[in-house]
Scaffold this motif. Sequence first.
Motif, PDB file in Angstrom:
ATOM      1  N   ALA A   3       0.838  -1.194   0.000  1.00  0.00           N
ATOM      2  CA  ALA A   3       0.000   0.000   0.000  1.00  0.00           C
ATOM      3  C   ALA A   3       0.871   1.241   0.000  1.00  0.00           C
ATOM      4  CB  ALA A   3      -0.919   0.001   1.214  1.00  0.00           C
ATOM      5  N   TYR A   4       0.243   2.328  -0.419  1.00  0.00           N
ATOM      6  CA  TYR A   4       0.864   3.642  -0.427  1.00  0.00           C
ATOM      7  C   TYR A   4       0.017   4.537   0.469  1.00  0.00           C
ATOM      8  CZ  TYR A   4       2.253   8.250  -2.061  1.00  0.00           C
ATOM      9  OH  TYR A   4       2.688   9.543  -2.123  1.00  0.00           O
ATOM     10  N   PHE A   5       0.671   5.233   1.436  1.00  0.00           N
ATOM     11  CA  PHE A   5      -0.081   6.124   2.315  1.00  0.00           C
ATOM     12  C   PHE A   5      -0.297   7.449   1.606  1.00  0.00           C
ATOM     13  CE2 PHE A   5      -0.598   9.273   5.722  1.00  0.00           C
ATOM     14  CZ  PHE A   5      -1.681   8.707   6.381  1.00  0.00           C
ATOM     15  N   ASP A   6      -1.565   7.740   1.323  1.00  0.00           N
ATOM     16  CA  ASP A   6      -1.939   8.966   0.638  1.00  0.00           C
ATOM     17  C   ASP A   6      -2.129  10.074   1.674  1.00  0.00           C
ATOM     18  OD1 ASP A   6      -2.967  10.345  -1.878  1.00  0.00           O
ATOM     19  OD2 ASP A   6      -4.617  10.640  -0.464  1.00  0.00           O
ATOM     20  N   TRP A   7      -1.280  11.100   1.584  1.00  0.00           N
ATOM     21  CA  TRP A   7      -1.286  12.163   2.578  1.00  0.00           C
ATOM     22  C   TRP A   7      -2.617  12.916   2.608  1.00  0.00           C
ATOM     23  CZ3 TRP A   7       1.214  13.134   6.761  1.00  0.00           C
ATOM     24  CH2 TRP A   7       1.078  14.386   7.373  1.00  0.00           C
ATOM     25  N   GLU A   8      -3.180  13.199   1.457  1.00  0.00           N
ATOM     26  CA  GLU A   8      -4.414  13.986   1.412  1.00  0.00           C
ATOM     27  C   GLU A   8      -5.588  13.253   2.055  1.00  0.00           C
ATOM     28  OE1 GLU A   8      -2.284  13.884  -1.335  1.00  0.00           O
ATOM     29  OE2 GLU A   8      -1.547  15.857  -0.760  1.00  0.00           O
ATOM     30  N   SER A   9      -5.741  11.975   1.744  1.00  0.00           N
ATOM     31  CA  SER A   9      -6.876  11.220   2.291  1.00  0.00           C
ATOM     32  C   SER A   9      -6.575  10.603   3.656  1.00  0.00           C
ATOM     33  CB  SER A   9      -7.294  10.114   1.320  1.00  0.00           C
ATOM     34  OG  SER A   9      -6.292   9.102   1.256  1.00  0.00           O
ATOM     35  N   LYS A  10      -5.303  10.603   4.043  1.00  0.00           N
ATOM     36  CA  LYS A  10      -4.864   9.986   5.311  1.00  0.00           C
ATOM     37  C   LYS A  10      -5.271   8.509   5.366  1.00  0.00           C
ATOM     38  CE  LYS A  10      -3.335  13.926   7.029  1.00  0.00           C
ATOM     39  NZ  LYS A  10      -2.998  14.698   5.853  1.00  0.00           N
ATOM     40  N   ALA A  11      -5.144   7.855   4.218  1.00  0.00           N
ATOM     41  CA  ALA A  11      -5.511   6.442   4.114  1.00  0.00           C
ATOM     42  C   ALA A  11      -4.518   5.713   3.221  1.00  0.00           C
ATOM     43  CB  ALA A  11      -6.917   6.309   3.545  1.00  0.00           C
ATOM     44  N   TYR A  12      -4.364   4.423   3.487  1.00  0.00           N
ATOM     45  CA  TYR A  12      -3.531   3.587   2.631  1.00  0.00           C
ATOM     46  C   TYR A  12      -4.291   3.240   1.358  1.00  0.00           C
ATOM     47  CZ  TYR A  12       0.136   2.856   6.081  1.00  0.00           C
ATOM     48  OH  TYR A  12       1.177   3.029   6.945  1.00  0.00           O
ATOM     49  N   GLN A  13      -3.634   3.417   0.222  1.00  0.00           N
ATOM     50  CA  GLN A  13      -4.190   3.049  -1.074  1.00  0.00           C
ATOM     51  C   GLN A  13      -3.626   1.673  -1.429  1.00  0.00           C
ATOM     52  OE1 GLN A  13      -6.485   5.148  -2.435  1.00  0.00           O
ATOM     53  NE2 GLN A  13      -6.103   6.297  -0.552  1.00  0.00           N
ATOM     54  N   LEU A  30       9.585  -5.162  -4.385  1.00  0.00           N
ATOM     55  CA  LEU A  30       9.273  -6.460  -4.976  1.00  0.00           C
ATOM     56  C   LEU A  30       9.654  -6.458  -6.449  1.00  0.00           C
ATOM     57  CD1 LEU A  30       5.739  -6.924  -3.366  1.00  0.00           C
ATOM     58  CD2 LEU A  30       7.942  -7.802  -2.542  1.00  0.00           C
ATOM     59  N   GLY A  31      10.544  -7.385  -6.813  1.00  0.00           N
ATOM     60  CA  GLY A  31      11.012  -7.486  -8.193  1.00  0.00           C
ATOM     61  C   GLY A  31      10.119  -8.414  -9.001  1.00  0.00           C
ATOM     62  N   ARG A  32       9.722  -7.935 -10.185  1.00  0.00           N
ATOM     63  CA  ARG A  32       8.877  -8.716 -11.081  1.00  0.00           C
ATOM     64  C   ARG A  32       9.733  -9.451 -12.114  1.00  0.00           C
ATOM     65  NH1 ARG A  32       4.575  -4.659 -13.220  1.00  0.00           N
ATOM     66  NH2 ARG A  32       3.395  -6.556 -13.629  1.00  0.00           N
ATOM     67  N   ARG A  33       9.113 -10.373 -12.825  1.00  0.00           N
ATOM     68  CA  ARG A  33       9.795 -11.211 -13.815  1.00  0.00           C
ATOM     69  C   ARG A  33      10.572 -10.392 -14.837  1.00  0.00           C
ATOM     70  NH1 ARG A  33       8.907 -16.407 -15.727  1.00  0.00           N
ATOM     71  NH2 ARG A  33       7.082 -16.583 -14.409  1.00  0.00           N
ATOM     72  N   ASP A  34      10.028  -9.240 -15.234  1.00  0.00           N
ATOM     73  CA  ASP A  34      10.678  -8.427 -16.273  1.00  0.00           C
ATOM     74  C   ASP A  34      11.737  -7.480 -15.708  1.00  0.00           C
ATOM     75  OD1 ASP A  34       9.190  -6.437 -15.046  1.00  0.00           O
ATOM     76  OD2 ASP A  34       8.033  -5.920 -16.833  1.00  0.00           O
ATOM     77  N   GLY A  35      12.005  -7.568 -14.426  1.00  0.00           N
ATOM     78  CA  GLY A  35      13.014  -6.712 -13.804  1.00  0.00           C
ATOM     79  C   GLY A  35      12.468  -5.414 -13.245  1.00  0.00           C
ATOM     80  N   SER A  36      11.211  -5.125 -13.515  1.00  0.00           N
ATOM     81  CA  SER A  36      10.602  -3.931 -12.917  1.00  0.00           C
ATOM     82  C   SER A  36      10.292  -4.219 -11.447  1.00  0.00           C
ATOM     83  CB  SER A  36       9.337  -3.522 -13.676  1.00  0.00           C
ATOM     84  OG  SER A  36       8.330  -4.505 -13.542  1.00  0.00           O
ATOM     85  N   ALA A  37       9.995  -3.174 -10.710  1.00  0.00           N
ATOM     86  CA  ALA A  37       9.765  -3.335  -9.282  1.00  0.00           C
ATOM     87  C   ALA A  37       8.512  -2.598  -8.847  1.00  0.00           C
ATOM     88  CB  ALA A  37      10.967  -2.829  -8.492  1.00  0.00           C
ATOM     89  N   ARG A  38       7.906  -3.096  -7.791  1.00  0.00           N
ATOM     90  CA  ARG A  38       6.803  -2.441  -7.094  1.00  0.00           C
ATOM     91  C   ARG A  38       7.265  -2.278  -5.659  1.00  0.00           C
ATOM     92  NH1 ARG A  38       1.856  -3.269  -9.990  1.00  0.00           N
ATOM     93  NH2 ARG A  38       1.124  -1.523  -8.740  1.00  0.00           N
ATOM     94  N   ALA A  39       6.884  -1.196  -5.023  1.00  0.00           N
ATOM     95  CA  ALA A  39       7.348  -0.945  -3.659  1.00  0.00           C
ATOM     96  C   ALA A  39       6.253  -0.296  -2.836  1.00  0.00           C
ATOM     97  CB  ALA A  39       8.586  -0.050  -3.683  1.00  0.00           C
ATOM     98  N   GLY A  40       6.293  -0.517  -1.538  1.00  0.00           N
ATOM     99  CA  GLY A  40       5.336   0.118  -0.650  1.00  0.00           C
ATOM    100  C   GLY A  40       5.328  -0.522   0.723  1.00  0.00           C
ATOM    101  N   HIS A  41       4.332  -0.125   1.486  1.00  0.00           N
ATOM    102  CA  HIS A  41       4.105  -0.634   2.839  1.00  0.00           C
ATOM    103  C   HIS A  41       3.556  -2.055   2.714  1.00  0.00           C
ATOM    104  CE1 HIS A  41       2.812  -0.320   7.081  1.00  0.00           C
ATOM    105  NE2 HIS A  41       1.771  -1.027   6.667  1.00  0.00           N
TER     106      HIS A  41
END
Length: 145
Positions: free
Chosen positions: A55-65, A98-109
Motif C-alpha cells: 500500500a501507499y499512504f496517501d497524505w491527502e486522504s490519510k488512508a492507505y491506497q 518487490l522485483g517482477r519477472r521483467d526486472g521492474s519493481a513495485r514498492a510500498g508498505h
Amino acid sequence: MRIKLLHESGGLRTFAVVLDTGDEAIACLEAFARDEAIGGAQMTAVGAFRTAHIAYFDWESKAYQPIPIDEQVEVAALVGDIAIGPDGAPSVHAHVVLGRRDGSARAGHLMRGDVRPTLEVIVTESPLHLCKVRNAETGLALIRL
C-alpha cells in the motif's frame, strides 16, 4: 516458521526467522514478536512471495491506497521495525521492494505477503522498547521517542 537465536549480549538479541511456502509474512512476524517479547527491533529480509498486498499512504486522504500484487515476485528488499503498538502488543511495520519477472519493481508498505518459497528475516532487537502512539494529524500509530 523457523526461528534461531544467533546472538545475545547486553540486552541485544539477533534472530534468524525463516518463513516457508504458505506462511503469511506479517502474521508470522507478529507471532514471533509476541512469543519472544520483542518490544523494539529492526529487521531486514530477502526471499519471495506468491502474492502480496502492499500500500501507499496517501497524505491527502490519510488512508492507505492498496496495491495488489497477484504474481510471483522476489523480495529484493524488506526493511522495517517492531515496536509496541498503542494496544500494548508488538506492531510490525515493513516496507518492501518487490522485483517482477521483467526486472521492474513495485514498492510500498507491506500489508500481506504470501511466502513462496522462503522469506529469510534477520531481526536485531534493541535493549530499549519503542512505543507507538496514535498521531492526531495522520491517524497513524507512529514511534514516539
